[in-house]
Design a protein around this motif. Structure first.
Motif, PDB file in Angstrom:
ATOM      1  N   TYR A  30       0.855  -1.180   0.000  1.00 26.57           N
ATOM      2  CA  TYR A  30       0.000   0.000   0.000  1.00 26.57           C
ATOM      3  C   TYR A  30       0.894   1.233   0.000  1.00 26.57           C
ATOM      4  O   TYR A  30       2.115   1.119   0.091  1.00 26.57           O
ATOM      5  CB  TYR A  30      -0.949  -0.001   1.207  1.00 26.57           C
ATOM      6  CG  TYR A  30      -0.265   0.190   2.537  1.00 26.57           C
ATOM      7  CD1 TYR A  30      -0.229   1.438   3.151  1.00 26.57           C
ATOM      8  CD2 TYR A  30       0.360  -0.867   3.188  1.00 26.57           C
ATOM      9  CE1 TYR A  30       0.400   1.620   4.368  1.00 26.57           C
ATOM     10  CE2 TYR A  30       0.993  -0.694   4.399  1.00 26.57           C
ATOM     11  CZ  TYR A  30       1.016   0.551   4.984  1.00 26.57           C
ATOM     12  OH  TYR A  30       1.647   0.743   6.178  1.00 26.57           O
ATOM     13  N   ARG A  32       1.784   5.214   1.537  1.00 20.02           N
ATOM     14  CA  ARG A  32       1.621   6.156   2.642  1.00 20.02           C
ATOM     15  C   ARG A  32       2.174   7.509   2.180  1.00 20.02           C
ATOM     16  O   ARG A  32       3.268   7.589   1.643  1.00 20.02           O
ATOM     17  CB  ARG A  32       2.355   5.693   3.896  1.00 20.02           C
ATOM     18  CG  ARG A  32       2.074   6.617   5.081  1.00 20.02           C
ATOM     19  CD  ARG A  32       2.639   6.112   6.386  1.00 20.02           C
ATOM     20  NE  ARG A  32       2.152   4.818   6.794  1.00 20.02           N
ATOM     21  CZ  ARG A  32       0.998   4.602   7.425  1.00 20.02           C
ATOM     22  NH1 ARG A  32       0.188   5.602   7.688  1.00 20.02           N
ATOM     23  NH2 ARG A  32       0.657   3.385   7.784  1.00 20.02           N
ATOM     24  N   THR A  38      -1.056   9.741   5.605  1.00 18.47           N
ATOM     25  CA  THR A  38      -2.265   8.978   5.320  1.00 18.47           C
ATOM     26  C   THR A  38      -1.933   7.718   4.525  1.00 18.47           C
ATOM     27  O   THR A  38      -1.190   7.766   3.550  1.00 18.47           O
ATOM     28  CB  THR A  38      -3.265   9.838   4.514  1.00 18.47           C
ATOM     29  OG1 THR A  38      -3.584  10.990   5.287  1.00 18.47           O
ATOM     30  CG2 THR A  38      -4.525   9.075   4.171  1.00 18.47           C
ATOM     31  N   ALA A  39      -2.488   6.583   4.943  1.00 17.37           N
ATOM     32  CA  ALA A  39      -2.323   5.325   4.220  1.00 17.37           C
ATOM     33  C   ALA A  39      -3.438   5.192   3.195  1.00 17.37           C
ATOM     34  O   ALA A  39      -4.588   5.545   3.466  1.00 17.37           O
ATOM     35  CB  ALA A  39      -2.365   4.148   5.191  1.00 17.37           C
ATOM     36  N   THR A  40      -3.092   4.678   2.017  1.00 12.17           N
ATOM     37  CA  THR A  40      -4.064   4.513   0.945  1.00 12.17           C
ATOM     38  C   THR A  40      -3.707   3.290   0.122  1.00 12.17           C
ATOM     39  O   THR A  40      -2.582   2.804   0.178  1.00 12.17           O
ATOM     40  CB  THR A  40      -4.130   5.788   0.078  1.00 12.17           C
ATOM     41  OG1 THR A  40      -5.178   5.663  -0.862  1.00 12.17           O
ATOM     42  CG2 THR A  40      -2.827   6.046  -0.632  1.00 12.17           C
ATOM     43  N   ARG A  43      -3.658   4.224  -5.139  1.00 14.40           N
ATOM     44  CA  ARG A  43      -3.992   5.604  -5.490  1.00 14.40           C
ATOM     45  C   ARG A  43      -2.768   6.284  -6.076  1.00 14.40           C
ATOM     46  O   ARG A  43      -1.626   5.932  -5.763  1.00 14.40           O
ATOM     47  CB  ARG A  43      -4.422   6.389  -4.242  1.00 14.40           C
ATOM     48  CG  ARG A  43      -5.774   6.027  -3.677  1.00 14.40           C
ATOM     49  CD  ARG A  43      -6.832   6.692  -4.515  1.00 14.40           C
ATOM     50  NE  ARG A  43      -8.178   6.629  -4.064  1.00 14.40           N
ATOM     51  CZ  ARG A  43      -8.737   7.374  -3.134  1.00 14.40           C
ATOM     52  NH1 ARG A  43      -8.032   8.218  -2.451  1.00 14.40           N
ATOM     53  NH2 ARG A  43     -10.005   7.260  -2.859  1.00 14.40           N
ATOM     54  N   CYS A  46      -2.647  11.340  -2.684  1.00 11.30           N
ATOM     55  CA  CYS A  46      -3.170  11.191  -1.330  1.00 11.30           C
ATOM     56  C   CYS A  46      -4.609  11.717  -1.293  1.00 11.30           C
ATOM     57  O   CYS A  46      -4.874  12.825  -1.766  1.00 11.30           O
ATOM     58  CB  CYS A  46      -2.298  11.975  -0.359  1.00 11.30           C
ATOM     59  SG  CYS A  46      -2.951  12.014   1.323  1.00 11.30           S
ATOM     60  N   GLU A  85     -11.013  -2.993   6.537  1.00  9.37           N
ATOM     61  CA  GLU A  85     -10.170  -1.922   7.050  1.00  9.37           C
ATOM     62  C   GLU A  85      -8.928  -2.553   7.658  1.00  9.37           C
ATOM     63  O   GLU A  85      -9.011  -3.353   8.596  1.00  9.37           O
ATOM     64  CB  GLU A  85     -10.906  -1.095   8.104  1.00  9.37           C
ATOM     65  CG  GLU A  85     -10.079   0.081   8.572  1.00  9.37           C
ATOM     66  CD  GLU A  85     -10.820   0.934   9.593  1.00  9.37           C
ATOM     67  OE1 GLU A  85     -10.214   1.921  10.044  1.00  9.37           O
ATOM     68  OE2 GLU A  85     -11.967   0.622   9.939  1.00  9.37           O
ATOM     69  N   PHE A  90      -5.954   1.962   5.952  1.00  8.20           N
ATOM     70  CA  PHE A  90      -6.603   2.056   4.649  1.00  8.20           C
ATOM     71  C   PHE A  90      -7.665   0.967   4.517  1.00  8.20           C
ATOM     72  O   PHE A  90      -7.627  -0.033   5.220  1.00  8.20           O
ATOM     73  CB  PHE A  90      -5.586   1.965   3.495  1.00  8.20           C
ATOM     74  CG  PHE A  90      -4.871   0.640   3.412  1.00  8.20           C
ATOM     75  CD1 PHE A  90      -5.332  -0.363   2.582  1.00  8.20           C
ATOM     76  CD2 PHE A  90      -3.726   0.402   4.157  1.00  8.20           C
ATOM     77  CE1 PHE A  90      -4.672  -1.577   2.492  1.00  8.20           C
ATOM     78  CE2 PHE A  90      -3.055  -0.816   4.083  1.00  8.20           C
ATOM     79  CZ  PHE A  90      -3.534  -1.807   3.244  1.00  8.20           C
ATOM     80  N   THR A  91      -8.624   1.194   3.634  1.00  4.90           N
ATOM     81  CA  THR A  91      -9.703   0.237   3.397  1.00  4.90           C
ATOM     82  C   THR A  91      -9.622  -0.243   1.956  1.00  4.90           C
ATOM     83  O   THR A  91      -9.331   0.541   1.054  1.00  4.90           O
ATOM     84  CB  THR A  91     -11.075   0.892   3.651  1.00  4.90           C
ATOM     85  OG1 THR A  91     -11.102   1.367   5.003  1.00  4.90           O
ATOM     86  CG2 THR A  91     -12.212  -0.092   3.453  1.00  4.90           C
TER      87      THR A  91
END
Length: 136
Positions: A30, A32, A38-40, A43, A46, A85, A90-91
Motif C-alpha cells: 500500500y 503512505r 495517510t495510508a491509501t 492511489r 493522497c 479496514e 486504509f480500506t
C-alpha cells in the motif's frame, strides 16, 4: 478508524526493487503519503492532502470487515465481497474465504493471498485468535 500511530510496524519498500525481486507476490503493498502520513491503497494521489509523494509499504495483513455482501451474478456460485479496514488505516475491497454464513461485519481477518488469480483482488481468511490488545 485506525491511524498512523496504531503501533504496527511495516517495511518501507522501493517499488522498483520490489517488482524486480518479486516481493509484490509475498504480501499486500500500500502507499503512505510522505507529507501527511495517510495510508491509501492503489492511489496516485493522497486522498487527504492531494500529495503525490507516496512511499510503498508492506501491510501486516490484518484487518476488520467493515461491510460484507454476497454476490450471485456472473459467477457459477455465490461469492463474498467485503470491505476490509486494515490495521495501517486504509480500506480495500477483497474476498473473505469460508462459509458465506460465517462472514460478518466486525470479524477480524488476515491476508491469505495478495491477489486472487481469477479476480485479482486480495483474499482474506477469518482469524480464530484475537488481535493484540489495543487494536479493535
Amino acid at each position: 478508524m485506525f491511524h498512523q500511530g496504531s503501533g504496527t510496524t511495516t517495511d518501507v519498500l522501493d517499488p522498483e526493487a520490489a517488482a524486480a525481486t518479486g516481493q509484490t507476490e509475498q504480501g499486500l503493498l500500500y502507499q503512505r503519503c510522505r507529507w501527511c502520513g495517510t495510508a491509501t491503497f492503489h492511489r496516485l494521489l493522497c486522498p487527504v492532502c492531494a500529495g503525490s509523494d507516496l512511499r510503498t509499504e508492506r501491510s501486516a495483513g490484518l484487518g476488520v470487515i467493515r461491510h460484507t455482501t454476497v454476490i450471485h451474478r456472473n459467477t457459477p456460485g455465490a461469492r463474498n465481497v467485503s470491505l476490509v479496514e486494515m490495521v495501517e488505516g486504509f480500506t480495500l475491497r477483497g474476498r473473505v474465504s469460508g462459509p458465506l454464513i460465517a462472514i460478518r461485519t466486525g470479524d477480524r481477518v488476515e491476508l491469505a493471498t495478495a491477489s486472487d488469480p481469477v479476480r485479482r483482488e486480495p483474499v482474506f481468511r477469518l482469524c480464530e485468535e484475537p488481535f493484540s490488545a489495543g487494536w479493535h
